[in-house]
Design a protein around this motif. Structure first.
Motif, PDB file in Angstrom:
ATOM      1  N   ASP A 137       0.836  -1.207   0.000  1.00  0.00           N
ATOM      2  CA  ASP A 137       0.000   0.000   0.000  1.00  0.00           C
ATOM      3  C   ASP A 137       0.868   1.254   0.000  1.00  0.00           C
ATOM      4  OD1 ASP A 137      -1.956   1.950   0.436  1.00  0.00           O
ATOM      5  OD2 ASP A 137      -2.033   1.566   2.586  1.00  0.00           O
ATOM      6  N   ARG A 141       1.329   3.971  -3.091  1.00  0.00           N
ATOM      7  CA  ARG A 141       1.063   5.405  -2.938  1.00  0.00           C
ATOM      8  C   ARG A 141       2.283   6.254  -3.289  1.00  0.00           C
ATOM      9  NH1 ARG A 141      -1.934   6.517   2.558  1.00  0.00           N
ATOM     10  NH2 ARG A 141      -1.471   4.417   3.296  1.00  0.00           N
ATOM     11  N   TRP A 144       2.365   6.400  -7.117  1.00  0.00           N
ATOM     12  CA  TRP A 144       1.382   7.330  -7.671  1.00  0.00           C
ATOM     13  C   TRP A 144       1.810   8.775  -7.411  1.00  0.00           C
ATOM     14  CZ3 TRP A 144      -3.065   3.639  -6.125  1.00  0.00           C
ATOM     15  CH2 TRP A 144      -3.663   3.077  -7.279  1.00  0.00           C
ATOM     16  N   TYR A 148       2.231  11.474 -10.355  1.00  0.00           N
ATOM     17  CA  TYR A 148       1.456  12.721 -10.436  1.00  0.00           C
ATOM     18  C   TYR A 148       2.392  13.936 -10.367  1.00  0.00           C
ATOM     19  CZ  TYR A 148      -3.193  10.623 -10.354  1.00  0.00           C
ATOM     20  OH  TYR A 148      -4.332   9.934 -10.696  1.00  0.00           O
ATOM     21  N   ILE A 175      -5.852  14.798 -11.142  1.00  0.00           N
ATOM     22  CA  ILE A 175      -6.739  13.802 -10.510  1.00  0.00           C
ATOM     23  C   ILE A 175      -8.063  13.735 -11.263  1.00  0.00           C
ATOM     24  CG2 ILE A 175      -8.039  13.220  -8.428  1.00  0.00           C
ATOM     25  CD1 ILE A 175      -5.198  12.780  -7.818  1.00  0.00           C
TER      26      ILE A 175
END
Lengths: 222, 222
Positions: A137, A141, A144, A148, A175
């Motif tokens: 997890d 994250r 990502w 981004y 997003i």
């Protein structure tokens, strides 16, 4: 967003190795070679058996690496998955540069859709694993967040070209542009719609031009 | 989208019972009573132990129902989860009606954010379980499909008020409006942002007014 999601590859093919950061051969000697073998084995096992069939022993056997080495270096299955995701971020991926915001977002969304629908479904399996393993997890994250952050240059270029109102929030725009892909493919699990990448890009670009992502939230919104 | 996500409740409180379709007491006699007891027990076990700790025996014990009854009627844990989700859809939930499209979408997004961040995290646990159980997956998709279908009336009302261009695709608009909530809270797992429900609503409403969801996809998009 993992346009450069880890991919299974033919380890004999240097082009494939160059394209798949999780497993590329680094000129780093034995430690790097073992990592590449082990992470390749994780991807293959995950693709074949899913999270429930992923075991340290099977990974060690497939990689041809001593079990003790795998346990010492990665600890558990969560550690293996986290390293696959971290390795996927160790690349020089850059967001698309097509000359327009809508074009860039559409190209990005096509990359995301391709990664989410690839066979074997590595990226989907890693996302599913992130619901099972805290280490996976956190690594998912981190990946990502990194992607981004890299994509913010797309928004910066659009601002320089005068396509965006002042003070457009890059992250909120990104997003909004990409979320429908993840929602449809990962949660709603609808069949991939070839129009969706372009449509979601167009929606976000239109909303951005209309000022949806500028400054403070609208009055009365909380 | 599960604004009326199943909720744990005090079974002594008739208002709570009315608000929580999964567990409300139906005037249907013993069969309905047993179902309510069992589905309540599933939610409690899921909240306390997660998917990995959810067992048929624990559910039967907590519900005070014979194990054989639970096995015969629900088959396995996936069957229990699927029935929880199906029961959540057996309600008279209607989408918000605030007088404007942006207001309706914002109110809907606030319901979604509340459900996704509720404690205990029942809805999040059910979504996570949908990655594990095919039956739960299908039931989760049925529930979302039902909720999105009900929400199309919001878009119809906006069209009647002249807020939308002709031939606006209701489903695409609804996905665009709600996807950022799911992406942030379920996949990116960022802390809830109190502004996001309103911002995502505003983005979708602006894009809709600009024609983002009308007619055929833009030329050249595929």
């Amino acid at each position: 967003m993992t346009p450069s999601a880890p991919r299974l590859q033919d380890p004999q093919d240097p082009r494939a190795a160059g394209a798949a950061p999780a497993a590329r051969r680094r000129p780093g000697g034995r430690t790097a070679r073992i990592r590449a073998q082990v992470l390749d084995a994780v991807l293959t096992e995950l693709a074949e058996h899913g999270y429930d069939g992923l075991t340290m022993d099977a990974v060690a056997a497939r990689a041809g690496v001593h079990r003790a080495t795998v346990y010492r270096r990665w600890g558990d299955v969560g550690g293996l998955l986290a390293d696959v995701l971290d390795a996927a971020g160790e690349d020089d991926w850059q967001p698309p540069d097509t000359g327009s915001l809508e074009g860039d977002l559409a190209a990005l969304n096509h990359e995301i859709q391709d990664a989410l629908t690839a066979q074997p479904p590595i990226m989907a399996a890693l996302i599913a694993a992130s619901f099972r393993s805290e280490k996976a997890d956190h690594a998912q994250r981190r990946l990502w967040e990194d992607r981004y952050a890299r994509c913010e240059t797309m928004v910066g270029r659009a601002a320089e070209r005068g396509e965006l109102p002042p003070r457009t929030d890059a992250r909120r725009l990104l997003i909004a542009a990409t979320a429908p892909l993840y929602h449809q493919l990962v949660l709603l699990r609808t069949p991939p719609d070839p129009h969706l990448p372009g449509q979601a890009a167009r929606t976000a670009a239109l909303a951005a031009a209309a000022g949806a992502f500028t400054g403070a939230p609208p009055a009365g919104d909380a």
